[in-house]
Motif scaffolding. Structure first.
Motif, PDB file in Angstrom:
ATOM      1  N   LEU B 125     -60.154 -37.678  26.818  1.00 24.80           N
ATOM      2  CA  LEU B 125     -59.658 -38.567  27.865  1.00 24.80           C
ATOM      3  C   LEU B 125     -58.209 -38.246  28.183  1.00 24.80           C
ATOM      4  O   LEU B 125     -57.769 -38.312  29.335  1.00 24.80           O
ATOM      5  CB  LEU B 125     -59.794 -40.031  27.438  1.00 24.80           C
ATOM      6  CG  LEU B 125     -61.224 -40.584  27.418  1.00 24.80           C
ATOM      7  CD1 LEU B 125     -61.254 -41.954  26.765  1.00 24.80           C
ATOM      8  CD2 LEU B 125     -61.782 -40.670  28.832  1.00 24.80           C
ATOM      9  N   ARG B 126     -57.451 -37.897  27.131  1.00 32.16           N
ATOM     10  CA  ARG B 126     -56.056 -37.537  27.369  1.00 32.16           C
ATOM     11  C   ARG B 126     -55.973 -36.259  28.177  1.00 32.16           C
ATOM     12  O   ARG B 126     -55.110 -36.100  29.031  1.00 32.16           O
ATOM     13  CB  ARG B 126     -55.326 -37.373  26.027  1.00 32.16           C
ATOM     14  CG  ARG B 126     -54.646 -38.642  25.539  1.00 32.16           C
ATOM     15  CD  ARG B 126     -53.591 -38.312  24.485  1.00 32.16           C
ATOM     16  NE  ARG B 126     -54.130 -37.569  23.360  1.00 32.16           N
ATOM     17  CZ  ARG B 126     -54.667 -38.138  22.291  1.00 32.16           C
ATOM     18  NH1 ARG B 126     -54.723 -39.453  22.192  1.00 32.16           N
ATOM     19  NH2 ARG B 126     -55.155 -37.412  21.304  1.00 32.16           N
ATOM     20  N   ASP B 127     -56.873 -35.339  27.873  1.00 33.00           N
ATOM     21  CA  ASP B 127     -56.864 -34.069  28.585  1.00 33.00           C
ATOM     22  C   ASP B 127     -58.293 -33.725  29.008  1.00 33.00           C
ATOM     23  O   ASP B 127     -59.029 -33.049  28.277  1.00 33.00           O
ATOM     24  CB  ASP B 127     -56.305 -32.977  27.658  1.00 33.00           C
ATOM     25  CG  ASP B 127     -56.342 -31.623  28.339  1.00 33.00           C
ATOM     26  OD1 ASP B 127     -56.560 -31.580  29.571  1.00 33.00           O
ATOM     27  OD2 ASP B 127     -56.173 -30.611  27.629  1.00 33.00           O
ATOM     28  N   PRO B 128     -58.673 -34.172  30.196  1.00 29.33           N
ATOM     29  CA  PRO B 128     -60.066 -33.983  30.628  1.00 29.33           C
ATOM     30  C   PRO B 128     -60.479 -32.517  30.730  1.00 29.33           C
ATOM     31  O   PRO B 128     -61.673 -32.229  30.792  1.00 29.33           O
ATOM     32  CB  PRO B 128     -60.101 -34.657  32.007  1.00 29.33           C
ATOM     33  CG  PRO B 128     -58.956 -35.602  31.991  1.00 29.33           C
ATOM     34  CD  PRO B 128     -57.905 -34.957  31.159  1.00 29.33           C
ATOM     35  N   SER B 129     -59.502 -31.592  30.743  1.00 30.44           N
ATOM     36  CA  SER B 129     -59.864 -30.176  30.793  1.00 30.44           C
ATOM     37  C   SER B 129     -60.736 -29.778  29.612  1.00 30.44           C
ATOM     38  O   SER B 129     -61.455 -28.788  29.663  1.00 30.44           O
ATOM     39  CB  SER B 129     -58.610 -29.305  30.771  1.00 30.44           C
ATOM     40  OG  SER B 129     -57.747 -29.710  31.782  1.00 30.44           O
ATOM     41  N   GLN B 130     -60.642 -30.569  28.542  1.00 30.32           N
ATOM     42  CA  GLN B 130     -61.440 -30.221  27.361  1.00 30.32           C
ATOM     43  C   GLN B 130     -62.902 -30.628  27.516  1.00 30.32           C
ATOM     44  O   GLN B 130     -63.735 -30.264  26.703  1.00 30.32           O
ATOM     45  CB  GLN B 130     -60.866 -30.922  26.125  1.00 30.32           C
ATOM     46  CG  GLN B 130     -59.464 -30.485  25.777  1.00 30.32           C
ATOM     47  CD  GLN B 130     -58.870 -31.348  24.675  1.00 30.32           C
ATOM     48  OE1 GLN B 130     -59.593 -32.081  24.020  1.00 30.32           O
ATOM     49  NE2 GLN B 130     -57.568 -31.242  24.494  1.00 30.32           N
ATOM     50  N   ILE B 131     -63.184 -31.417  28.541  1.00 25.41           N
ATOM     51  CA  ILE B 131     -64.568 -31.854  28.724  1.00 25.41           C
ATOM     52  C   ILE B 131     -65.402 -30.648  29.160  1.00 25.41           C
ATOM     53  O   ILE B 131     -65.027 -29.960  30.135  1.00 25.41           O
ATOM     54  CB  ILE B 131     -64.649 -32.980  29.778  1.00 25.41           C
ATOM     55  CG1 ILE B 131     -63.868 -34.198  29.278  1.00 25.41           C
ATOM     56  CG2 ILE B 131     -66.098 -33.350  30.078  1.00 25.41           C
ATOM     57  CD1 ILE B 131     -63.734 -35.307  30.302  1.00 25.41           C
ATOM     58  N   PRO B 132     -66.470 -30.387  28.441  1.00 28.75           N
ATOM     59  CA  PRO B 132     -67.223 -29.164  28.719  1.00 28.75           C
ATOM     60  C   PRO B 132     -67.819 -29.118  30.133  1.00 28.75           C
ATOM     61  O   PRO B 132     -68.019 -28.038  30.665  1.00 28.75           O
ATOM     62  CB  PRO B 132     -68.329 -29.161  27.664  1.00 28.75           C
ATOM     63  CG  PRO B 132     -68.302 -30.495  27.016  1.00 28.75           C
ATOM     64  CD  PRO B 132     -66.963 -31.088  27.262  1.00 28.75           C
ATOM     65  N   ASP B 133     -68.075 -30.239  30.719  1.00 24.98           N
ATOM     66  CA  ASP B 133     -68.677 -30.241  32.055  1.00 24.98           C
ATOM     67  C   ASP B 133     -67.594 -30.425  33.106  1.00 24.98           C
ATOM     68  O   ASP B 133     -66.857 -31.417  33.097  1.00 24.98           O
ATOM     69  CB  ASP B 133     -69.697 -31.390  32.113  1.00 24.98           C
ATOM     70  CG  ASP B 133     -70.383 -31.469  33.462  1.00 24.98           C
ATOM     71  OD1 ASP B 133     -71.440 -30.847  33.608  1.00 24.98           O
ATOM     72  OD2 ASP B 133     -69.820 -32.133  34.368  1.00 24.98           O
ATOM     73  N   GLY B 134     -67.505 -29.480  34.013  1.00 19.74           N
ATOM     74  CA  GLY B 134     -66.435 -29.497  35.009  1.00 19.74           C
ATOM     75  C   GLY B 134     -66.484 -30.713  35.919  1.00 19.74           C
ATOM     76  O   GLY B 134     -65.451 -31.329  36.195  1.00 19.74           O
ATOM     77  N   VAL B 135     -67.674 -31.057  36.338  1.00 17.19           N
ATOM     78  CA  VAL B 135     -67.801 -32.188  37.254  1.00 17.19           C
ATOM     79  C   VAL B 135     -67.385 -33.472  36.557  1.00 17.19           C
ATOM     80  O   VAL B 135     -66.600 -34.283  37.078  1.00 17.19           O
ATOM     81  CB  VAL B 135     -69.258 -32.298  37.758  1.00 17.19           C
ATOM     82  CG1 VAL B 135     -69.414 -33.541  38.634  1.00 17.19           C
ATOM     83  CG2 VAL B 135     -69.650 -31.043  38.500  1.00 17.19           C
ATOM     84  N   LEU B 136     -67.880 -33.644  35.353  1.00 16.77           N
ATOM     85  CA  LEU B 136     -67.528 -34.853  34.601  1.00 16.77           C
ATOM     86  C   LEU B 136     -66.025 -34.896  34.367  1.00 16.77           C
ATOM     87  O   LEU B 136     -65.390 -35.944  34.489  1.00 16.77           O
ATOM     88  CB  LEU B 136     -68.288 -34.892  33.268  1.00 16.77           C
ATOM     89  CG  LEU B 136     -68.037 -36.139  32.435  1.00 16.77           C
ATOM     90  CD1 LEU B 136     -68.411 -37.400  33.200  1.00 16.77           C
ATOM     91  CD2 LEU B 136     -68.806 -36.079  31.122  1.00 16.77           C
ATOM     92  N   ALA B 137     -65.454 -33.729  34.077  1.00 18.13           N
ATOM     93  CA  ALA B 137     -64.013 -33.670  33.849  1.00 18.13           C
ATOM     94  C   ALA B 137     -63.270 -34.215  35.064  1.00 18.13           C
ATOM     95  O   ALA B 137     -62.358 -35.035  34.932  1.00 18.13           O
ATOM     96  CB  ALA B 137     -63.584 -32.245  33.544  1.00 18.13           C
ATOM     97  N   ASN B 138     -63.675 -33.770  36.225  1.00 18.72           N
ATOM     98  CA  ASN B 138     -63.021 -34.247  37.434  1.00 18.72           C
ATOM     99  C   ASN B 138     -63.223 -35.742  37.636  1.00 18.72           C
ATOM    100  O   ASN B 138     -62.297 -36.463  38.003  1.00 18.72           O
ATOM    101  CB  ASN B 138     -63.558 -33.499  38.657  1.00 18.72           C
ATOM    102  CG  ASN B 138     -63.009 -32.094  38.723  1.00 18.72           C
ATOM    103  OD1 ASN B 138     -61.929 -31.822  38.179  1.00 18.72           O
ATOM    104  ND2 ASN B 138     -63.745 -31.187  39.343  1.00 18.72           N
ATOM    105  N   GLN B 139     -64.425 -36.199  37.395  1.00 20.20           N
ATOM    106  CA  GLN B 139     -64.728 -37.621  37.571  1.00 20.20           C
ATOM    107  C   GLN B 139     -63.898 -38.474  36.609  1.00 20.20           C
ATOM    108  O   GLN B 139     -63.337 -39.498  37.002  1.00 20.20           O
ATOM    109  CB  GLN B 139     -66.225 -37.870  37.323  1.00 20.20           C
ATOM    110  CG  GLN B 139     -67.151 -37.199  38.322  1.00 20.20           C
ATOM    111  CD  GLN B 139     -67.217 -37.968  39.645  1.00 20.20           C
ATOM    112  OE1 GLN B 139     -66.797 -39.114  39.721  1.00 20.20           O
ATOM    113  NE2 GLN B 139     -67.715 -37.308  40.687  1.00 20.20           N
TER     114      GLN B 139
END
Lengths: 1230, 287
Positions: B125-139
């Motif tokens: 949450l602090r750094d959404p870039s770590q979220i494996p899914d790009g779309v979810l990261a953006n959301q």
């Protein structure tokens, strides 16, 4: 008994001989043979004389005295008002003193209401004692007042009061039945008593636990007098006993007959009709007082004789309670009575005067005369009462009338008195402050215990505050309101050590809140007046009724109140009861005992009679105050110790008897006492410190259960106390002996103790106590506390608030006479609580010759010198330890840290096994602890003399000064070194351990955080925008960029530029910047850069242009780059610029603009913010993501472009070129 | 910014089920132009948090989570660039950041073998870039930057505000020459409860219209508005604890408080909205 009085009245024996006869078991040599013969025949009855006399006086007065606060008289009991056991025959085995008059069966059966019957639950089966029976009856009748149906009036068993009246249920609104205080409506027979409403005495818990309150309630005088001694009344009170010995049985038998005769003669009560007395004496409210006239005293000689005997008994401490007798005498003095026509008819036959044939007090004049006679003998006691009482006495017109001489002396005493007593109001709660020394984590066994205690402290005060708020509300109940919360809290105190911590808090809070006089019962004088003043004087009728109620013991419980927990003490009592935790009680007892021992053993400053005046005066005030603080603390602690210690043994049920009692005794005698009070008492007496020890011991014993006085151990104590009591003859003044006020205090507290229900009534009179023998025990030191004037009136009244009842009585007289409402209202001024410490116990280090010399040195110096030296030594010693901690130990810790760094460097990140590491460090560092002693010695040597010099008077002789300094140095060193040698190693280990774990932790996640942080420049005025504001602003821009947004939302280029400028300012002023804020600012700035690169920031401006100009974007990026380079002190997550998400932003733009990204990446490399390799890695990982095909291709191109650029080593060239070209564009665009 | 209970209630009334967005804040400012923005934001934030606390549970039933997740999946399947998650959160009246957390957690449960740890979620949450899914990261990122009451950024802002006010208070104390021990020093000494500042020498604060002053041993800085709920929580967890250990003290609610709450003055807890000006210190000079 009557025989003795008879012979006395006939002047067959002298008063002195009688008193000697009572006081001593053996005949004094002074007695003449005739007297001796007369008295020796009465010898078996000797012990019964005093109770007889006291009862006799009460009986007599009851016929004349109007209502007033009752005089309790436990001692007496000669005439039985109630059967000892309901319906049971009197048993002669116990309380022989009380069997002069047998109970009248007819009376008790006829008269006893069911309520009165309850008076039968008495500990001692046997003939009821007049006092007890009657008082109980009254106390109880109150409870049953409205609906009792029939209500027995005053003690029917009294021989002097033949009329037994059964009245209808009282009608409270009927002024006839509830007349104003003091106005006794004369009935036709003049003998009936108007129903008197007696104020309910609050029955407190501890009272209900004790045996029936026989002794604390009213005596006959509180009941109505037959206002006229009529023809019926002239029956002899001695029943015309022939001189000589008559057995008790005979006397009793005759009385019984006489009684039943009386009963038949006065069949029905008559309704009293109000009839005001002489108009001259008619004050407001219809109150009349009879003028007492010395000329109309009926039998002077007889009264004088009895007064003399009575006074002598008081003076010799043959009566159990000095102040109770004074109270009685004051009652006589202030007796009110209606003047009626019949009074004049009353004539005594002269022949009756010298015998007991006629009533002793035949008129109010007799009463006053008698009272004044007695008071004259006790001028010394009176003159030591508080100033307010003295004033009231001196202003008493009756006293003036009957003895102008005494009045003159009292006036003089009043004028010279400085004994103003103020009992202060209870202070509001103040918490015990947190003491890091005792309350920190290191003193707890575990983190959990520490945190539990943390919570407990808060719950405790929460409960306390709630109690403060609610305990005075009607219907609020401690147990209901707080009980479960307290128990839940106690339940959490699992570890034993937590209990001791909590008990420490509890005890400290107890002392803090209750030790002051106010906390202990400051409302004694304050309570009743409040009600009066609230009511106002206009509603006089009600007021008088109220006053009447108030006159009876209420809050203060009369001159002999039962032990109570006034004010805040109630909280602590209820807390203990509600907690009902045996662990808590045990820890509490341990803690209380320890503190009591400590305080009791406190070396209180010794008085030096030869001190220079000025100084000694100042010192004395301080010492008296200190004594008062110690004594009050001791009493409080002892009270609670007694309460808790005897709690398991007290119950509402009557005390056991017979075999059951024996088995309980056998069992209880095995139980060691919670605190060895007997030894403490013995030592206290030997060391002549009774004035300190006895008052607290009395508090402790006042909570004893019924079995306690029967135990050998405690019997010994009571014997000692009784002997002490007998020995405290006030008139014997002696330099070496006890001070007058000290004696008075002891007499007051002991007298009070002897009235406690649990103390057997016969104890006092059965004791054979030749006072001479007592003196032998004392191996008196030069100056014991007893011989120092440590007690003043303030302390006396604080310890014994019931003495204040005397003043109330006098004030009531004044208020009653003048019609003023609340005549004894006294403004109470709150004073601040003394929070002075109890004084540290002097270090017990005195050993060897040097110590003896030091003792000797102090002996001839003013006490303040010793205190100063001890104080300095104590403080310097303690400071020394702190200093060593702050210097030597802190140095060692620093060494540890650097050693550890080395270790970590050599062994890599892990640093090896921490435990092993610690051991290595310990072994290297602990030897340094040895230095501590040397350093400590040096410190004390250096610091102590200056402190002593500063604190001692300038004029102290040089030799004395240097000795004092040396002793201080020695003592301080001793103290410091003792602590250091015992603890330094442990201390070093603890600190080293803490340092190691600190270092290892710091080693962990953020090495950068440990790097040097720069502050603001010196000129900075900290006007930069706040970090929170900036984060918030940037967040707004980011949210606009991300969307969703309204069509009219956007940012101006100027705003963007301003934002970045402000960021620079904030980063340069570090005043308000904390690391987390900086981290977020760094991240936000990187995000902002990404949006700039992707051209995603909606720009406000002309409708056509919603995008930032290329040049502006470059300029902003440039500014950001320099911020990253120059001003961020923490790491900046620049790799985020190449995160798939941020690069992905570019994918959405059409046409795709790569130049800004390329520019940014080049600059990053250029400024050394990112390595080329790092960028390569990031770009590489980007390829793994799923992209639109064309975008992937373009990305690959970018990557190739960047990678194709020449590597360092020629960065300089590239940099110049780029920078120049950039500047060019920037300039061109702006 | 000391508000009466009535004034406060009026503001709170306007905040019932208002989403925590920029736009809402802007409207609030327009509605109450005389109140300071910081006070309004603070009240807004607290009211919203109360609201979330009340409704939290219903969003955390497994049925609710499942339905949200499905709606999210359907939404992004239609248009990954649309603010699916944010709209969903606003629609069901839940904080966007918390909705993001909920969906992220659910997503990770589906895609990872082991259930995600709290720290992993927080870090993403602090750094959404770590979220494996790009779309979810953006959301997720969109939710976080658009949420003005919850989320790592808001937490950081709140923390920063608190810190800044402590620093300001420290400066004021220094300026007034009042020596004190701060939280860190107290903790180092082993105190179990630590107000922001303990005055080494207590002072008396005089109150207008009152003859007597109030003794102050400690000062606690609160960079928020003192409403009933938070004040009672603070009283229980902090202020009374301080009183229990150190005696009476002062609480400064920099963004104001409800006037009626300042009712424990006599008991030893004093409220102010700024640093008191009328302070009397112990005189060292001999009279």
């Amino acid at each position: 008994m009557a025989a003795v009085l008879e012979s006395l009245l006939r002047e067959e024996v002298s008063v002195a001989a009688v008193v000697r006869w009572i006081a001593r078991s053996t005949q004094g040599s002074k007695d003449n043979p005739g007297e001796a013969a007369a008295l020796s025949s009465l010898r078996p009855l000797r012990k019964e004389f005093v109770p007889f006399l006291l009862n006799f006086l009460r009986e007599q007065s009851s016929r004349v005295l109007p209502q007033g606060p009752p005089t309790p008289a436990k001692a007496s009991g000669a005439s039985a008002a109630l059967p000892g056991r309901p319906g049971g025959p009197p048993r002669g085995s116990r309380g022989a003193r009380s069997q002069l008059f047998p109970p009248t069966e007819a009376l008790s059966t006829a008269a006893e209401s069911p309520v009165a019957r309850r008076g039968g639950r008495r500990r001692v089966p046997g003939p009821a004692r007049e006092r007890g029976g009657r008082s109980l009856e009254e106390g109880v009748s109150v409870e049953s007042l409205p609906g009792a149906g029939s209500r027995r009036l005053r003690g029917s068993g009294s021989p002097s009061r033949p009329s037994l009246t059964l009245s209808d249920p009282p009608n409270l609104s009927n002024l006839e039945e509830f007349p104003p205080v003091g106005s006794v409506p004369p009935g036709p027979t003049g003998r009936t008593k108007p129903s008197r409403r007696i104020n309910p005495t609050p029955v407190s818990e501890e009272r209900s636990l004790s045996k029936p309150k026989t002794c604390f309630t009213s005596p006959p005088i509180s009941c109505v007098p037959s206002s006229q001694p009529s023809a019926l009344d002239t029956r002899p009170w001695g029943l015309g006993l022939p001189p000589g010995c008559r057995s008790l049985q005979e006397e009793r038998e005759m009385l019984r007959k006489e009684r039943s005769k009386q009963l038949q003669q006065s069949p029905t009560p008559t309704c009293p009709t109000p009839e005001l007395g002489s108009p001259l004496l008619n004050w407001t409210g219809g109150l009349t007082d009879e003028l007492a006239d010395p000329a109309r005293v009926s039998s002077r000689q007889r009264l004088e004789l009895v007064a003399l005997v009575y006074s002598s008994c008081i003076a010799e401490n043959l009566v159990p309670n000095l102040f109770l007798e004074l109270f009685f005498v004051f009652q006589l003095l202030t007796a009110r009575r209606m003047v009626t026509a019949k009074d004049n008819d009353f004539e005594l036959s002269p022949g009756a005067l010298d015998s007991l044939e006629s009533p002793l007090f035949q008129s109010i004049h007799d009463c006053v005369f008698f009272a004044v006679q007695v008071l004259e003998c006790h001028f010394q006691v009176l003159s030591n009462l508080d100033k307010g009482t003295l004033k009231l006495l001196a202003e008493n017109e009756r006293l003036l009338c009957f003895s102008p001489a005494l009045q003159g002396r009292l006036r003089a005493a009043y004028e010279g008195s400085v004994a103003k007593v103020s009992l202060v109001m209870p202070p509001s709660a103040q918490a015990v402050s947190f003491q890091p020394e005792t309350d920190n984590r290191a003193n707890f066994s575990s983190d959990r215990a520490f945190h539990t205690f943390k919570k407990q402290r808060d719950v405790f005060y929460e409960v306390l505050r709630e109690w403060e708020d609610h305990h005075e509300e009607a219907g609020w109940d401690f147990e209901k309101g707080l009980g479960s919360r307290i128990r839940a809290m106690m339940g959490q105190l699992s570890a034993a050590c937590s209990h001791s911590h909590f008990v420490r808090l509890f005890q400290k809070q107890l002392l803090q809140m209750c030790q002051s006089p106010g906390g202990a019962g400051g409302t004694v004088l304050g309570e009743a007046p409040d009600v009066l003043s609230m009511l106002g004087a206009d509603k006089l009728g009600r007021l008088w009724r109220l006053q009447e109620r108030l006159v009876t013991p209420q809050s203060s419980g009369g001159p002999c109140p039962p032990p109570t927990f006034p004010g805040c003490q109630g909280f602590f009592r209820d807390f203990i009861l509600s907690a009902s935790s045996f662990q808590f009680n045990q820890h509490l007892m341990d803690s209380l005992s320890l503190k009591i021992r400590e305080l009791n053993g406190l070396t209180l400053p010794q008085h030096e009679p030869s001190d220079e005046d000025g100084e000694s005066d100042v010192d004395w005030q301080g010492e008296r105050r200190q004594f008062a603080v110690v004594l009050l603390s001791l009493r409080l602690l002892a009270k609670f110790l007694g309460f808790v210690a005897f709690l398991p043994y007290r119950g509402p049920e009557p005390p056991p008897t017979g075999e059951l009692q024996d088995s309980i005794l056998a069992l209880r005698s095995q139980v060691p006492p919670v605190l060895d009070v007997r030894t403490l008492l013995q030592r206290g007496l030997q060391a002549r410190r009774a004035v300190l020890t006895v008052p607290w011991l009395v508090e402790f014993l006042s909570f004893a259960d019924h079995v306690v006085p029967l135990l050998d151990y405690y019997q010994g104590i009571f014997t000692l106390l009784l002997r002490l009591h007998r020995s405290l003859v006030l008139s014997q003044e002696n330099e070496r002996k006890m001070c007058f006020l000290n004696k008075l205090l002891l007499l007051a507290v002991l007298g009070w103790l002897f009235q406690i229900p649990t103390v057997p009534e016969d104890l006092f009179f059965l004791e054979e106590g030749p006072s001479d023998a007592f003196e032998m025990d004392i191996v008196a030191p030069e100056h014991g506390l007893d011989s120092m004037p440590v007690v003043d009136q303030q302390l006396l009244y604080t310890c014994c608030p019931y003495i204040g009842e005397l003043r109330k009585l006098l004030a009531l007289w004044v208020s009653g006479s003048s019609g003023r409402s609340g005549g004894f209202v006294r403004k109470i001024t709150p004073t601040t609580t003394t929070t002075s410490s109890l004084g540290a116990q002097p270090p017990q280090t005195s050993q060897g010759l040097q110590a003896q010399l030091a003792q000797a040195f102090f002996h001839n110096q003013p006490p303040s010198l010793r205190r100063t030296v001890e104080f300095v030594a104590e403080r310097i010693g303690s400071n020394c330890v702190k200093h060593i901690k702050a210097t030597l130990v802190a140095d060692l810790v620093r060494q540890v840290e650097s050693l550890l760094q080395e270790q970590l460097v050599t062994q890599g990140e892990e640093g090896g096994d921490p435990a092993q590491l610690l051991e290595i460090l310990y072994s290297r560092l602990c030897p340094h602890g040895a230095q501590a002693l040397a350093l400590g010695r040096e410190f004390c040597q250096r610091k102590s003399p200056g402190a002593v010099r500063a604190l001692l008077p300038e004029e102290t002789p040089a030799a004395v000064l240097s000795s004092a300094e040396n002793i201080a140095v020695g003592l301080a060193t001793e103290k410091a070194c003792a602590w250091l040698s015992a603890n330094i190693t442990a201390l070093i280990r603890r600190e080293v351990k803490a340092a190691v774990s600190r270092t290892l932790r710091a080693q962990g996640p953020e090495p950068a955080a440990r790097g040097e942080r720069r502050g603001c420049s010196r000129a900075c005025e900290h006007h930069a925008p706040l970090p929170s504001h900036l984060i918030s602003e940037i967040k707004d821009v980011l949210s606009l960029a991300v969307g969703p947004r309204d069509s009219d939302e956007g940012v101006s280029p100027e705003h963007l530029e301003q934002l970045v400028c402000q960021l620079g300012q904030t980063l340069q002023c570090r005043q308000f910047l904390c690391p987390p804020a900086e981290q977020h600012l760094a991240k936000c700035s990187v995000e902002l850069a990404s949006f700039l690169v992707a051209d995603q920031i909606p720009i406000l401006g002309p409708p056509a242009q919603h995008r930032l100009e290329r040049g502006q974007a470059r300029r902003l990026l440039h500014m950001l780059l320099s911020l990253w380079k120059e001003h961020f002190q923490g790491p900046v997550p620049l790799q985020l610029l190449l995160s798939p998400r941020n690069v992905g932003l570019l994918a959405d733009t059409r046409p795709r603009e790569w130049d800004l990204l390329l520019f940014l990446l080049r600059e990053l490399v250029e400024k050394g913010l990112m390595g080329r390799m790092e960028i390569e890695a990031c770009l590489g990982s980007l390829h793994q993501a799923q992209w639109p095909r064309d975008f992937a291709e373009e990305l690959a191109t970018l990557s190739n472009l960047l990678l194709a650029e020449p590597h360092l080593p020629e960065p300089q060239l590239r940099a110049c070129e780029l920078v120049q070209s950039n500047r060019g564009t920037v300039l061109a665009q702006s | 910014m000391i508000l009466t209970k009535a004034q406060y209630d009026e503001i709170a009334q306007c905040l019932v089920s208002v989403p925590p967005t920029r736009q809402s804040l802007r409207k609030l400012k327009q509605r109450f132009p005389s109140q300071s923005q910081a006070t309004l934001l603070s009240i807004f934030s607290q009211e919203y948090q109360k609201h979330i606390k009340r409704t939290h549970a219903k969003h955390h039933t497994s049925e609710a989570i499942e339905s949200y997740y499905q709606r999210y999946l359907n939404g992004v399947a239609k248009n990954g660039a649309a603010p699916v998650l944010l709209d969903l959160a606003n629609e069901v009246d839940y904080a966007p950041s918390l909705m993001a957390r909920l969906i992220l957690e659910r997503f990770l449960q589906e895609h990872e073998e082991t259930p995600p740890s709290k720290s992993v979620i927080n870090s993403m949450l602090r750094d959404p870039s770590q979220i494996p899914d790009g779309v979810l990261a953006n959301q997720v990122y969109q939710c976080i930057v658009n949420d003005c009451c919850y989320g790592p950024l808001v937490d950081c802002i709140k923390h920063a505000i608190g810190h800044e006010h402590e620093v300001m208070l420290r400066d004021m104390l220094l300026e007034k020459n009042l020596s004190f021990l701060d939280e860190d020093q107290l903790r180092a000494k082993g105190y179990d409860k630590t107000p922001d500042f303990i005055l080494q020498v207590p002072v008396v604060m005089l109150c207008p219209l009152a003859v007597e002053g109030h003794i102050i041993h400690w000062i606690e800085s609160k960079a928020s508005f003192g409403d009933e709920c938070s004040h009672h929580a603070y009283l229980h967890d902090q202020f009374w604890s301080y009183w229990n250990r150190f005696g009476p003290g002062l609480v400064i609610y920099w963004y104001g408080f409800i006037q009626e709450l300042d009712c424990n003055r006599e008991r030893g807890i004093l409220l102010k909205a700024c640093f008191p000006t009328n302070i009397v210190t112990l005189c060292h000079s001999v009279a």
